[in-house]
Scaffold this motif. Structure first.
Motif, PDB file in Angstrom:
ATOM      1  N   GLU A  54       0.641  -1.174  -0.063  1.00 26.19           N
ATOM      2  CA  GLU A  54      -0.010   0.158  -0.446  1.00 26.19           C
ATOM      3  C   GLU A  54       0.787   1.205   0.021  1.00 26.19           C
ATOM      4  OE1 GLU A  54      -3.117  -0.034  -0.253  1.00 26.19           O
ATOM      5  OE2 GLU A  54      -2.851  -2.056  -0.651  1.00 26.19           O
ATOM      6  N   ARG A  61      -4.507   6.226  -2.646  1.00 20.02           N
ATOM      7  CA  ARG A  61      -6.013   5.379  -2.511  1.00 20.02           C
ATOM      8  C   ARG A  61      -5.942   5.667  -0.701  1.00 20.02           C
ATOM      9  NH1 ARG A  61      -6.791   0.248  -3.732  1.00 20.02           N
ATOM     10  NH2 ARG A  61      -7.482  -1.239  -2.348  1.00 20.02           N
ATOM     11  N   HIS A  62      -5.258   6.238   0.115  1.00 17.61           N
ATOM     12  CA  HIS A  62      -5.678   6.161   1.368  1.00 17.61           C
ATOM     13  C   HIS A  62      -6.137   7.399   2.162  1.00 17.61           C
ATOM     14  CE1 HIS A  62      -4.986   2.381   2.122  1.00 17.61           C
ATOM     15  NE2 HIS A  62      -4.119   1.922   1.300  1.00 17.61           N
ATOM     16  N   ASN A  65      -8.145   9.902  -0.461  1.00 15.71           N
ATOM     17  CA  ASN A  65      -9.544   9.922  -0.283  1.00 15.71           C
ATOM     18  C   ASN A  65     -10.401   9.779   1.079  1.00 15.71           C
ATOM     19  OD1 ASN A  65     -11.194   6.248   0.368  1.00 15.71           O
ATOM     20  ND2 ASN A  65     -10.737   6.709  -2.009  1.00 15.71           N
ATOM     21  N   CYS A  66      -9.542   9.711   2.338  1.00 19.05           N
ATOM     22  CA  CYS A  66     -10.590   9.366   3.154  1.00 19.05           C
ATOM     23  C   CYS A  66     -10.289  11.370   3.741  1.00 19.05           C
ATOM     24  CB  CYS A  66      -9.599   9.314   4.425  1.00 19.05           C
ATOM     25  SG  CYS A  66      -9.025   7.389   4.706  1.00 19.05           S
ATOM     26  N   ARG A 150     -14.220   3.436   7.824  1.00 21.00           N
ATOM     27  CA  ARG A 150     -13.729   3.070   6.781  1.00 21.00           C
ATOM     28  C   ARG A 150     -13.531   1.717   6.984  1.00 21.00           C
ATOM     29  NH1 ARG A 150      -8.269   3.377   4.119  1.00 21.00           N
ATOM     30  NH2 ARG A 150      -8.746   3.583   1.516  1.00 21.00           N
ATOM     31  N   ALA A 151     -13.603   0.520   5.742  1.00 20.49           N
ATOM     32  CA  ALA A 151     -12.964  -0.878   5.240  1.00 20.49           C
ATOM     33  C   ALA A 151     -12.974  -2.045   7.468  1.00 20.49           C
ATOM     34  CB  ALA A 151     -11.717  -0.911   5.199  1.00 20.49           C
ATOM     35  N   VAL A 152     -13.667  -1.118   7.798  1.00 22.52           N
ATOM     36  CA  VAL A 152     -14.347  -1.972   8.853  1.00 22.52           C
ATOM     37  C   VAL A 152     -14.772  -3.598   9.441  1.00 22.52           C
ATOM     38  CG1 VAL A 152     -14.771  -1.991  11.665  1.00 22.52           C
ATOM     39  CG2 VAL A 152     -13.878   0.420  10.320  1.00 22.52           C
ATOM     40  N   LYS A 176     -17.055   3.240   1.556  1.00 21.71           N
ATOM     41  CA  LYS A 176     -17.154   1.942   0.938  1.00 21.71           C
ATOM     42  C   LYS A 176     -16.530   1.778  -0.303  1.00 21.71           C
ATOM     43  CE  LYS A 176     -19.369  -0.402   3.832  1.00 21.71           C
ATOM     44  NZ  LYS A 176     -18.457  -1.338   4.651  1.00 21.71           N
ATOM     45  N   GLY A 177     -16.554   0.418  -1.254  1.00 24.67           N
ATOM     46  CA  GLY A 177     -16.121   1.095  -2.115  1.00 24.67           C
ATOM     47  C   GLY A 177     -16.993   0.971  -2.861  1.00 24.67           C
ATOM     48  N   GLU A 183     -24.260  -3.261  -0.424  1.00 21.09           N
ATOM     49  CA  GLU A 183     -24.637  -3.566   0.851  1.00 21.09           C
ATOM     50  C   GLU A 183     -25.641  -2.636   1.447  1.00 21.09           C
ATOM     51  OE1 GLU A 183     -20.566  -3.816   3.116  1.00 21.09           O
ATOM     52  OE2 GLU A 183     -19.732  -3.276   1.796  1.00 21.09           O
ATOM     53  N   SER A 213     -14.654   9.018  -3.879  1.00 22.73           N
ATOM     54  CA  SER A 213     -15.025   8.390  -2.503  1.00 22.73           C
ATOM     55  C   SER A 213     -16.170   8.430  -2.799  1.00 22.73           C
ATOM     56  CB  SER A 213     -14.146   9.370  -1.688  1.00 22.73           C
ATOM     57  OG  SER A 213     -12.789   9.009  -1.797  1.00 22.73           O
TER      58      SER A 213
END
Length: 259
Positions: A54, A61-62, A65-66, A150-152, A176-177, A183, A213
């Motif tokens: 990563e 990506r991180h 994105n956040c 995020r991604a939990v 989410k993606g 979902e 995002s």
């Protein structure tokens, strides 16, 4: 702060320089965002908080994105980042939004240690690090306006943890993606039992991140968590009465209270 918090060259992969758009997103906090990226690439990898693969895409990506989640967070509210992990999205959000009072909630000690080091190093006085699970702090945790994640976990499970921490009429914002819509559809029954009154899927970061995002917004009514969690919250609150500082235990808390 632990000695291994000082960043250096990553033995696994090379951190790319911040893209030009990072200056627009982080403004005068860009140097702190760079410092955070360096910590993730070095200390974060060595402690197993982020995978070495990563590292080359940390910015796109991180961090970015956040950070763009800030577009949908109201001004001056309290925020709890559930399952904060290495601080995503909580730390980038804190860098771009000093008006927020943010709690990073994370159960694992090695992660809360890292988070506390980052908070102190970057001077994020409006951020508090709390060690614990959402279900453990229920009843002693002051409800917040916004829960982020995020991604939990899948949305239905994530909502079961995050929604009960909300104030009445608060909202959960989950990054989410591509599966966000699916979902949300699968979780509708569970969300209804948790007192959710409205849901939506948002795209944020127009002109800043590619792809955009995707954020699932879950809004609650006057009973966050529904009837079952109202009773659980009341029971937990009674059991905590008599605690000197109102937290589950001194061993489950790290950091300092936000201003």
């Amino acid at each position: 702060m632990n000695g291994d918090a000082t960043p250096g060259p990553s033995p696994e992969a090379e951190l790319s320089p911040p893209p030009a758009v990072a200056a627009e997103v982080f403004g005068d906090r860009l140097p702190d965002a760079v410092r955070y990226a360096e910590l993730l690439a070095d200390t974060g990898v060595r402690r197993g908080l982020i995978g070495p693969r990563e590292v080359p895409r940390l910015w796109e990506r991180h961090l970015l994105n956040c950070a763009v989640l800030s577009e949908v967070v109201p001004e001056g509210v309290t925020v709890c980042d559930v399952g904060s992990g290495a601080g995503l999205p909580g730390i980038p959000l804190a860098l771009v939004r000093p008006d927020l009072e943010i709690t990073l909630l994370e159960p694992l000690l090695r992660r809360t240690n890292f988070l506390q080091e980052v908070v102190e190093l970057l001077g994020l006085d409006h951020v508090t690090v709390v060690r614990g699970r959402a279900e453990e702090v229920l009843g002693s945790f002051t409800p917040v306006h916004v829960v982020t994640a995020r991604a939990v976990a899948p949305l239905d499970r994530l909502a079961g943890w995050g929604v009960p921490l909300l104030r009445p009429y608060g909202e959960m914002l989950a990054i989410k993606g591509d599966t966000a819509e699916q979902e949300l559809k699968a979780a509708r029954a569970a969300l209804g039992k948790l007192g959710v009154v409205e849901t939506s899927v948002l795209q944020v970061g127009e002109g800043l991140v590619d792809p955009l995002s995707t954020v699932v917004r879950v809004e609650v009514g006057e009973s966050p968590g529904g009837v079952r969690f109202a009773a659980k919250r009341a029971k937990a609150s009674r059991s905590q009465r008599g605690s000197r500082d109102g937290w589950p235990s001194r061993g489950n808390r790290s950091g300092r209270r936000a201003r």
